[in-house]
Each structure stands twice: as structure tokens, then as C-alpha cells.
Design a protein around this motif. Structure first.
Motif, PDB file in Angstrom:
ATOM      1  N   THR A  20      -3.827 -26.855 -22.646  1.00 59.73           N
ATOM      2  CA  THR A  20      -2.431 -26.775 -22.217  1.00 59.73           C
ATOM      3  C   THR A  20      -2.135 -25.412 -21.594  1.00 59.73           C
ATOM      4  OG1 THR A  20      -1.746 -28.316 -23.947  1.00 59.73           O
ATOM      5  CG2 THR A  20      -0.039 -26.922 -23.000  1.00 59.73           C
ATOM      6  N   MET A  21      -2.680 -24.353 -22.186  1.00 58.60           N
ATOM      7  CA  MET A  21      -2.484 -23.021 -21.634  1.00 58.60           C
ATOM      8  C   MET A  21      -3.115 -22.915 -20.240  1.00 58.60           C
ATOM      9  SD  MET A  21      -3.299 -19.347 -23.388  1.00 58.60           S
ATOM     10  CE  MET A  21      -5.077 -19.326 -23.054  1.00 58.60           C
ATOM     11  N   THR A  22      -4.232 -23.587 -20.038  1.00 64.29           N
ATOM     12  CA  THR A  22      -4.868 -23.613 -18.714  1.00 64.29           C
ATOM     13  C   THR A  22      -3.907 -24.160 -17.680  1.00 64.29           C
ATOM     14  OG1 THR A  22      -7.089 -23.847 -19.656  1.00 64.29           O
ATOM     15  CG2 THR A  22      -6.780 -24.587 -17.382  1.00 64.29           C
ATOM     16  N   LEU A  23      -3.201 -25.238 -18.011  1.00 60.05           N
ATOM     17  CA  LEU A  23      -2.223 -25.823 -17.093  1.00 60.05           C
ATOM     18  C   LEU A  23      -1.073 -24.853 -16.830  1.00 60.05           C
ATOM     19  CD1 LEU A  23      -1.992 -29.432 -18.591  1.00 60.05           C
ATOM     20  CD2 LEU A  23      -3.281 -28.714 -16.572  1.00 60.05           C
ATOM     21  N   SER A  24      -0.557 -24.263 -17.895  1.00 63.69           N
ATOM     22  CA  SER A  24       0.585 -23.352 -17.747  1.00 63.69           C
ATOM     23  C   SER A  24       0.249 -22.163 -16.854  1.00 63.69           C
ATOM     24  CB  SER A  24       1.017 -22.849 -19.131  1.00 63.69           C
ATOM     25  OG  SER A  24       1.469 -23.895 -19.943  1.00 63.69           O
ATOM     26  N   LEU A  25      -0.914 -21.554 -17.099  1.00 64.56           N
ATOM     27  CA  LEU A  25      -1.260 -20.346 -16.346  1.00 64.56           C
ATOM     28  C   LEU A  25      -1.753 -20.672 -14.940  1.00 64.56           C
ATOM     29  CD1 LEU A  25      -2.880 -18.135 -19.127  1.00 64.56           C
ATOM     30  CD2 LEU A  25      -0.551 -18.096 -18.231  1.00 64.56           C
ATOM     31  N   ASN A  71     -15.344 -17.380 -22.746  1.00 65.12           N
ATOM     32  CA  ASN A  71     -16.323 -18.170 -23.490  1.00 65.12           C
ATOM     33  C   ASN A  71     -16.291 -17.910 -24.992  1.00 65.12           C
ATOM     34  OD1 ASN A  71     -18.997 -19.742 -23.768  1.00 65.12           O
ATOM     35  ND2 ASN A  71     -19.510 -17.723 -24.588  1.00 65.12           N
ATOM     36  N   ALA A  72     -15.884 -16.726 -25.416  1.00 65.00           N
ATOM     37  CA  ALA A  72     -15.896 -16.387 -26.846  1.00 65.00           C
ATOM     38  C   ALA A  72     -15.081 -17.407 -27.636  1.00 65.00           C
ATOM     39  CB  ALA A  72     -15.337 -14.986 -27.064  1.00 65.00           C
ATOM     40  N   GLY A  73     -15.652 -17.874 -28.732  1.00 58.92           N
ATOM     41  CA  GLY A  73     -14.965 -18.873 -29.538  1.00 58.92           C
ATOM     42  C   GLY A  73     -15.473 -18.880 -30.961  1.00 58.92           C
ATOM     43  N   ASN A  86     -11.824 -21.183 -18.477  1.00 52.73           N
ATOM     44  CA  ASN A  86     -11.742 -21.228 -19.929  1.00 52.73           C
ATOM     45  C   ASN A  86     -12.750 -22.231 -20.472  1.00 52.73           C
ATOM     46  OD1 ASN A  86      -9.514 -19.409 -20.063  1.00 52.73           O
ATOM     47  ND2 ASN A  86      -8.121 -21.085 -19.555  1.00 52.73           N
ATOM     48  N   ILE A  87     -13.535 -21.814 -21.457  1.00 55.35           N
ATOM     49  CA  ILE A  87     -14.485 -22.738 -22.073  1.00 55.35           C
ATOM     50  C   ILE A  87     -13.778 -23.446 -23.218  1.00 55.35           C
ATOM     51  CG2 ILE A  87     -16.735 -23.041 -23.136  1.00 55.35           C
ATOM     52  CD1 ILE A  87     -16.770 -22.023 -20.216  1.00 55.35           C
ATOM     53  N   SER A  88     -13.457 -24.697 -22.989  1.00 55.25           N
ATOM     54  CA  SER A  88     -12.777 -25.510 -23.980  1.00 55.25           C
ATOM     55  C   SER A  88     -13.798 -26.448 -24.633  1.00 55.25           C
ATOM     56  CB  SER A  88     -11.628 -26.282 -23.315  1.00 55.25           C
ATOM     57  OG  SER A  88     -10.903 -27.017 -24.269  1.00 55.25           O
ATOM     58  N   SER A  89     -13.437 -27.688 -24.860  1.00 53.90           N
ATOM     59  CA  SER A  89     -14.324 -28.635 -25.541  1.00 53.90           C
ATOM     60  C   SER A  89     -13.745 -30.036 -25.421  1.00 53.90           C
ATOM     61  CB  SER A  89     -14.459 -28.263 -27.015  1.00 53.90           C
ATOM     62  OG  SER A  89     -15.112 -29.287 -27.743  1.00 53.90           O
ATOM     63  N   ILE A  90     -14.607 -31.042 -25.482  1.00 50.66           N
ATOM     64  CA  ILE A  90     -14.083 -32.408 -25.563  1.00 50.66           C
ATOM     65  C   ILE A  90     -13.288 -32.601 -26.854  1.00 50.66           C
ATOM     66  CG2 ILE A  90     -15.851 -33.425 -24.089  1.00 50.66           C
ATOM     67  CD1 ILE A  90     -17.094 -34.602 -26.679  1.00 50.66           C
ATOM     68  N   ALA A  91     -13.494 -31.710 -27.826  1.00 51.50           N
ATOM     69  CA  ALA A  91     -12.694 -31.764 -29.053  1.00 51.50           C
ATOM     70  C   ALA A  91     -11.215 -31.657 -28.742  1.00 51.50           C
ATOM     71  CB  ALA A  91     -13.113 -30.638 -30.001  1.00 51.50           C
ATOM     72  N   GLY A  92     -10.869 -30.870 -27.721  1.00 44.96           N
ATOM     73  CA  GLY A  92      -9.481 -30.687 -27.348  1.00 44.96           C
ATOM     74  C   GLY A  92      -8.899 -31.850 -26.581  1.00 44.96           C
ATOM     75  N   ARG A 138      -6.805 -18.738  -9.655  1.00 43.13           N
ATOM     76  CA  ARG A 138      -7.093 -20.116 -10.059  1.00 43.13           C
ATOM     77  C   ARG A 138      -7.507 -20.120 -11.528  1.00 43.13           C
ATOM     78  NH1 ARG A 138     -11.345 -22.031  -8.417  1.00 43.13           N
ATOM     79  NH2 ARG A 138     -12.338 -20.461  -7.119  1.00 43.13           N
ATOM     80  N   VAL A 139      -6.995 -21.078 -12.290  1.00 41.95           N
ATOM     81  CA  VAL A 139      -7.317 -21.178 -13.716  1.00 41.95           C
ATOM     82  C   VAL A 139      -7.745 -22.603 -14.028  1.00 41.95           C
ATOM     83  CG1 VAL A 139      -6.517 -20.782 -16.072  1.00 41.95           C
ATOM     84  CG2 VAL A 139      -5.517 -19.460 -14.189  1.00 41.95           C
ATOM     85  N   ASN A 140      -8.967 -22.759 -14.508  1.00 44.92           N
ATOM     86  CA  ASN A 140      -9.512 -24.075 -14.848  1.00 44.92           C
ATOM     87  C   ASN A 140     -10.218 -24.006 -16.192  1.00 44.92           C
ATOM     88  OD1 ASN A 140      -9.058 -25.780 -12.307  1.00 44.92           O
ATOM     89  ND2 ASN A 140     -10.053 -23.963 -11.451  1.00 44.92           N
ATOM     90  N   ALA A 141     -10.541 -25.167 -16.738  1.00 45.72           N
ATOM     91  CA  ALA A 141     -11.241 -25.231 -18.021  1.00 45.72           C
ATOM     92  C   ALA A 141     -12.407 -26.204 -17.930  1.00 45.72           C
ATOM     93  CB  ALA A 141     -10.295 -25.664 -19.134  1.00 45.72           C
ATOM     94  N   VAL A 142     -13.471 -25.880 -18.642  1.00 46.03           N
ATOM     95  CA  VAL A 142     -14.621 -26.773 -18.781  1.00 46.03           C
ATOM     96  C   VAL A 142     -14.658 -27.228 -20.236  1.00 46.03           C
ATOM     97  CG1 VAL A 142     -17.140 -26.921 -18.747  1.00 46.03           C
ATOM     98  CG2 VAL A 142     -15.933 -25.706 -16.917  1.00 46.03           C
ATOM     99  N   CYS A 143     -14.819 -28.525 -20.428  1.00 48.12           N
ATOM    100  CA  CYS A 143     -14.796 -29.120 -21.770  1.00 48.12           C
ATOM    101  C   CYS A 143     -16.166 -29.719 -22.092  1.00 48.12           C
ATOM    102  CB  CYS A 143     -13.730 -30.201 -21.852  1.00 48.12           C
ATOM    103  SG  CYS A 143     -12.052 -29.633 -21.551  1.00 48.12           S
ATOM    104  N   PRO A 144     -17.066 -28.928 -22.666  1.00 46.67           N
ATOM    105  CA  PRO A 144     -18.391 -29.463 -23.001  1.00 46.67           C
ATOM    106  C   PRO A 144     -18.341 -30.377 -24.219  1.00 46.67           C
ATOM    107  CG  PRO A 144     -18.370 -27.042 -22.918  1.00 46.67           C
ATOM    108  CD  PRO A 144     -16.949 -27.510 -22.985  1.00 46.67           C
ATOM    109  N   GLY A 145     -19.352 -31.242 -24.304  1.00 41.23           N
ATOM    110  CA  GLY A 145     -19.626 -31.946 -25.547  1.00 41.23           C
ATOM    111  C   GLY A 145     -20.677 -31.153 -26.303  1.00 41.23           C
ATOM    112  N   PHE A 146     -21.681 -31.833 -26.789  1.00 42.86           N
ATOM    113  CA  PHE A 146     -22.778 -31.157 -27.483  1.00 42.86           C
ATOM    114  C   PHE A 146     -23.511 -30.214 -26.525  1.00 42.86           C
ATOM    115  CE2 PHE A 146     -27.381 -31.129 -28.178  1.00 42.86           C
ATOM    116  CZ  PHE A 146     -27.451 -30.559 -29.434  1.00 42.86           C
ATOM    117  N   ILE A 147     -23.832 -29.027 -27.019  1.00 45.91           N
ATOM    118  CA  ILE A 147     -24.660 -28.090 -26.259  1.00 45.91           C
ATOM    119  C   ILE A 147     -25.815 -27.668 -27.153  1.00 45.91           C
ATOM    120  CG2 ILE A 147     -24.743 -25.989 -24.878  1.00 45.91           C
ATOM    121  CD1 ILE A 147     -21.703 -25.986 -24.814  1.00 45.91           C
ATOM    122  N   GLY A 148     -27.024 -27.886 -26.686  1.00 41.57           N
ATOM    123  CA  GLY A 148     -28.214 -27.572 -27.486  1.00 41.57           C
ATOM    124  C   GLY A 148     -28.534 -26.089 -27.463  1.00 41.57           C
TER     125      GLY A 148
END
Length: 262
Positions: free
Chosen positions: A167-172, A90-92, A142-148, A181-191
Motif C-alpha cells: 500500500t505504501m508503494t502505491l501511495s509514494l 531489501n532489508a526485512g 521495495n522487496i515485498s512478498s506474496i505474503a502481502g 518511480r516506486v514499485n514493489a517485487v513480491c517473491p514467493g519462495f526464494i532458495g
């Protein structure tokens, strides 16, 4: 496989989404390593919140951009409980810059953002993978973002870093299967406080209102909303899923306005 008696590491879990994920995992019976870089007071509060849910929890200070710190964070879990079942990266970090102003960013800006948003998750996965492989299972979110996905967000460097993380999520996911198992969540705005601290209370409330008026689901995402998606991948609901990037943004990506994304 449920989360009862599992061990989870959540990086950047002193506040915001990381804290919400940690508390949600604690509610489901997982033991927690709460990681922070500077926010020790808030991290201790998250530890206490996890304990209030009946879970064991410990602190592990460290910068995920530093490989030695990543090894130490993983070792904290292994020393305490002898296993690592779930890793939530989650760190970003980011830097705000108009996408059209190319002089607003330089190479050092890109490298500092990539260090935390891409290299950090890689190093954390590398630190945790041997234990996960040895025990025959592991789950990375992995905590990603809709930005990606859409190329919007706080800066070109930020969007590019999240695209790299996807892309790294797919590779790993491919290379670490079948045990991990390796997955990513892509949030939009988070309040979260991150937004209110950055923009001020009035503009924060304006963004929330705009989200409620313009997203298809007419919702402004809160940390707890995104945490549920993260926990889905970490829990038994995600057993048959790997290499997925899940957009969770109330449908913003279906017809998004160019707002800053997480």
C-alpha cells in the motif's frame, strides 16, 4: 536510461537476495552502497563480488529501523558519488508463528516487524528522495512478498507488514512522481541461506522439491531469479511503470499451498 554510472543503494545486501541484486546491478554498470546490520564479513564479500564485476562499491553499516542510520546510509552515497539513482529496500525481518494461534504474537512482535519491513523502507525513501528529486529522477524498488497479497507466510504480522508495504508503494508512487518511480517485487519462495538455516538442509531440499512439483512453472525460485525482476524496475525496462506490485513466484499464487513465503 541504462544503469551505467548510476548509484544504487541496496539495503540488507550482505547475503541472499540483497547480495544477488547488488551484484546484478554491478554487472550493469551501477556503483553500489552495500548495507548491512550485523553481517560485516558477508557484506565485505558482496563488495568484493561487485568490484569483480568492474563496479565501484562501498560499505554502509546501519539498521533501517533507525532514521539516523538511514540518513547516514544515504549520505554515504552522496559523499562518495554525489547522487542516488536507485534504492532497493531489501532489508526485512519476520517471526514464525502459526496463523491460527493468535496468542503466538503480541503487540511488540508486530511493532518490531513493522519497524523493519514498513518504517525502514519509508525512512530510506525519505532519506534518498531529496537527492533523487534534485537530479530529476530516481527509482525505488521495495522487496515485498506474496505474503502481502495472499495472506500466507511466516506469520500474520509478517503478511500484514508486506501488505502495508504494498500500500505504501502505491501511495509514494503517486506522491513522488514524476521524478521518482516506486514499485514493489513480491517473491514467493526464494532458495537462499535464510531458508536453509531456518529449516535445515533436509527440509530445505524438501521445500525446493515441492516447489518444483507444485508451481505451474515447476521451478523453485533462487535469488538470481528475483534479482532480475528487481533490476527490471531499476533499469530502462521499467521507465513507463510506477506503483506496480509484481508477483514473481513461478505461478505459486495461482494455486498456492500454505508454505512460508519470503
Amino acid at each position: 536510461m541504462s544503469l551505467e554510472n548510476t548509484v544504487s543503494i541496496v539495503t540488507g545486501s550482505a547475503t541472499g537476495l540483497g547480495a544477488a541484486v547488488a551484484i546484478g546491478l554491478a554487472e550493469r554498470g551501477s556503483k553500489l552502497v552495500i548495507n548491512y546490520t550485523k553481517s560485516e564479513k558477508e557484506a565485505k564479500e558482496t563488495v568484493e563480488a561487485c568490484k569483480a564485476k568492474g563496479a565501484e562499491a562501498i560499505l554502509a553499516q546501519g539498521d533501517v529501523g533507525n532514521d539516523e542510520d538511514c540518513q547516514r546510509i544515504a549520505k554515504a552515497a552522496l559523499d562518495k558519488w554525489g547522487r542516488i539513482d536507485v534504492l532497493v529496500n531489501n532489508a526485512g525481518t519476520t517471526q514464525f508463528a502459526d496463523h491460527a494461534k493468535l496468542d503466538a504474537l503480541d503487540a511488540d512482535d508486530f511493532l518490531s516487524i513493522y519497524r523493519i519491513n514498513v518504517v525502514g523502507p519509508y525512512q530510506m525513501i525519505r532519506a534518498c528522495a531529496p537527492a533523487m528529486k534534485k537530479q530529476g529522477m530516481g527509482r525505488v524498488v521495495n522487496i515485498s512478498s506474496i505474503a502481502g497479497v495472499t495472506g500466507i507466510g511466516s506469520s500474520v504480522a509478517y503478511a500484514a507488514s508486506k501488505g502495508a508495504l504494498n500500500t505504501m508503494t502505491l501511495s509514494l508512487a503517486r506522491s513522488l512522481a514524476p521524478e521518482i518511480r516506486v514499485n514493489a517485487v513480491c517473491p514467493g519462495f526464494i532458495g537462499t541461506r535464510w531458508f536453509s538455516d531456518r529449516f535445515g538442509e533436509n527440509q530445505f531440499n524438501s521445500i525446493v522439491k515441492q516447489q518444483e512439483e507444485t508451481t505451474p512453472l515447476q521451478r523453485a525460485g533462487m535469488a538470481e531469479d528475483i534479482a532480475k525482476a528487481v533490476i527490471f524496475f531499476a533499469d530502462e525496462g521499467g521507465e513507463h511503470i510506477t506503483g506496480e506490485t509484481l508477483i514473481t513466484d513461478a505461478g505459486l499464487h495461482l494455486g498456492f499451498a500454505p508454505l512460508a513465503a519470503r
